[in-house]
Design a protein around this motif. Structure first.
Motif, PDB file in Angstrom:
ATOM      1  N   LYS A  15      -1.868  -6.466   0.520  1.00 54.76           N
ATOM      2  CA  LYS A  15      -0.953  -5.318   0.590  1.00 54.76           C
ATOM      3  C   LYS A  15      -0.342  -5.194   1.978  1.00 54.76           C
ATOM      4  O   LYS A  15       0.860  -4.999   2.121  1.00 54.76           O
ATOM      5  CB  LYS A  15      -1.681  -4.015   0.237  1.00 54.76           C
ATOM      6  N   VAL A  16      -1.172  -5.303   3.008  1.00 54.91           N
ATOM      7  CA  VAL A  16      -0.685  -5.180   4.381  1.00 54.91           C
ATOM      8  C   VAL A  16       0.313  -6.283   4.698  1.00 54.91           C
ATOM      9  O   VAL A  16       1.377  -6.022   5.263  1.00 54.91           O
ATOM     10  CB  VAL A  16      -1.863  -5.197   5.387  1.00 54.91           C
ATOM     11  N   MET A  17      -0.003  -7.514   4.315  1.00 54.35           N
ATOM     12  CA  MET A  17       0.895  -8.635   4.580  1.00 54.35           C
ATOM     13  C   MET A  17       2.201  -8.494   3.809  1.00 54.35           C
ATOM     14  O   MET A  17       3.269  -8.795   4.331  1.00 54.35           O
ATOM     15  CB  MET A  17       0.211  -9.964   4.230  1.00 54.35           C
ATOM     16  N   THR A  18       2.116  -8.025   2.567  1.00 53.32           N
ATOM     17  CA  THR A  18       3.316  -7.820   1.755  1.00 53.32           C
ATOM     18  C   THR A  18       4.207  -6.757   2.382  1.00 53.32           C
ATOM     19  O   THR A  18       5.410  -6.960   2.534  1.00 53.32           O
ATOM     20  CB  THR A  18       2.929  -7.401   0.319  1.00 53.32           C
ATOM     21  N   LEU A  19       3.633  -5.631   2.760  1.00 53.09           N
ATOM     22  CA  LEU A  19       4.416  -4.560   3.380  1.00 53.09           C
ATOM     23  C   LEU A  19       5.006  -5.018   4.708  1.00 53.09           C
ATOM     24  O   LEU A  19       6.156  -4.706   5.027  1.00 53.09           O
ATOM     25  CB  LEU A  19       3.567  -3.302   3.559  1.00 53.09           C
ATOM     26  N   LYS A  20       4.248  -5.791   5.472  1.00 50.39           N
ATOM     27  CA  LYS A  20       4.755  -6.309   6.747  1.00 50.39           C
ATOM     28  C   LYS A  20       5.974  -7.208   6.514  1.00 50.39           C
ATOM     29  O   LYS A  20       6.990  -7.094   7.212  1.00 50.39           O
ATOM     30  CB  LYS A  20       3.649  -7.080   7.467  1.00 50.39           C
ATOM     31  N   LYS A  21       5.887  -8.100   5.530  1.00 48.27           N
ATOM     32  CA  LYS A  21       7.010  -9.005   5.231  1.00 48.27           C
ATOM     33  C   LYS A  21       8.223  -8.217   4.744  1.00 48.27           C
ATOM     34  O   LYS A  21       9.361  -8.500   5.140  1.00 48.27           O
ATOM     35  CB  LYS A  21       6.586 -10.046   4.183  1.00 48.27           C
ATOM     36  N   LYS A  23       9.008  -5.138   5.516  1.00 52.09           N
ATOM     37  CA  LYS A  23       9.573  -4.454   6.686  1.00 52.09           C
ATOM     38  C   LYS A  23      10.375  -5.424   7.539  1.00 52.09           C
ATOM     39  O   LYS A  23      11.463  -5.097   8.011  1.00 52.09           O
ATOM     40  CB  LYS A  23       8.468  -3.795   7.513  1.00 52.09           C
ATOM     41  N   GLU A  24       9.846  -6.636   7.726  1.00 52.89           N
ATOM     42  CA  GLU A  24      10.558  -7.654   8.510  1.00 52.89           C
ATOM     43  C   GLU A  24      11.904  -7.987   7.872  1.00 52.89           C
ATOM     44  O   GLU A  24      12.915  -8.085   8.564  1.00 52.89           O
ATOM     45  CB  GLU A  24       9.721  -8.929   8.621  1.00 52.89           C
ATOM     46  N   ASP A  27      14.361  -5.032   8.183  1.00 51.00           N
ATOM     47  CA  ASP A  27      14.812  -4.766   9.545  1.00 51.00           C
ATOM     48  C   ASP A  27      15.524  -5.947  10.203  1.00 51.00           C
ATOM     49  O   ASP A  27      15.929  -5.856  11.362  1.00 51.00           O
ATOM     50  CB  ASP A  27      13.624  -4.336  10.405  1.00 51.00           C
ATOM     51  N   GLY A  58       0.517   3.633   3.392  1.00 51.31           N
ATOM     52  CA  GLY A  58       0.340   2.206   3.627  1.00 51.31           C
ATOM     53  C   GLY A  58       0.077   1.380   2.389  1.00 51.31           C
ATOM     54  O   GLY A  58      -0.320   0.233   2.476  1.00 51.31           O
ATOM     55  N   SER A  90       3.379 -13.550  -2.500  1.00 46.51           N
ATOM     56  CA  SER A  90       2.624 -12.625  -1.671  1.00 46.51           C
ATOM     57  C   SER A  90       1.137 -12.724  -1.929  1.00 46.51           C
ATOM     58  O   SER A  90       0.362 -12.039  -1.315  1.00 46.51           O
ATOM     59  CB  SER A  90       3.103 -11.190  -1.913  1.00 46.51           C
TER      60      SER A  90
END
Length: 91
Positions: A15-21, A23-24, A27, A58, A90
């Motif tokens: 989940k964290v990696m998916t949300l980070k990607k 966001k990247e 942005d 999150g 993901s």
């Protein structure tokens, strides 16, 4: 000795990696539209950065749909993210 539940921990990391990607990609300058494939087979297109919002918990994000509606999505439902038919898994 304490035992750590690895399946739960692994799901949290995904989940964290998916949300980070996400966001990247949202942005990125210049922004390029991209697609999010969900586990139920649906595909959501992020047409502009203003179509994707992240929840403070999150775990979820909000997608604004082309018709003006919206959908809350749990990051665990994301199967892949990509552009032009090329998707990064993901999981």
């Amino acid at each position: 000795m304490h035992r750590i539940e690895t399946t739960v921990r692994a799901a949290q990391i995904v989940k964290v990696m998916t949300l980070k990607k996400l966001k990247e990609m949202r942005d990125a300058v210049p922004f390029k539209r991209f697609e999010i494939q969900l586990s139920d087979g649906r595909a959501l297109t992020v047409a502009t950065p203003d179509h994707l919002f992240f929840m403070p918990n999150g775990k979820e994000f909000l997608m604004v749909l082309p018709d003006g509606g919206f959908r809350f999505v749990d990051a665990a439902q994301v199967v892949s993210i990509g552009r032009n038919g090329r998707h990064m898994k993901s999981r």
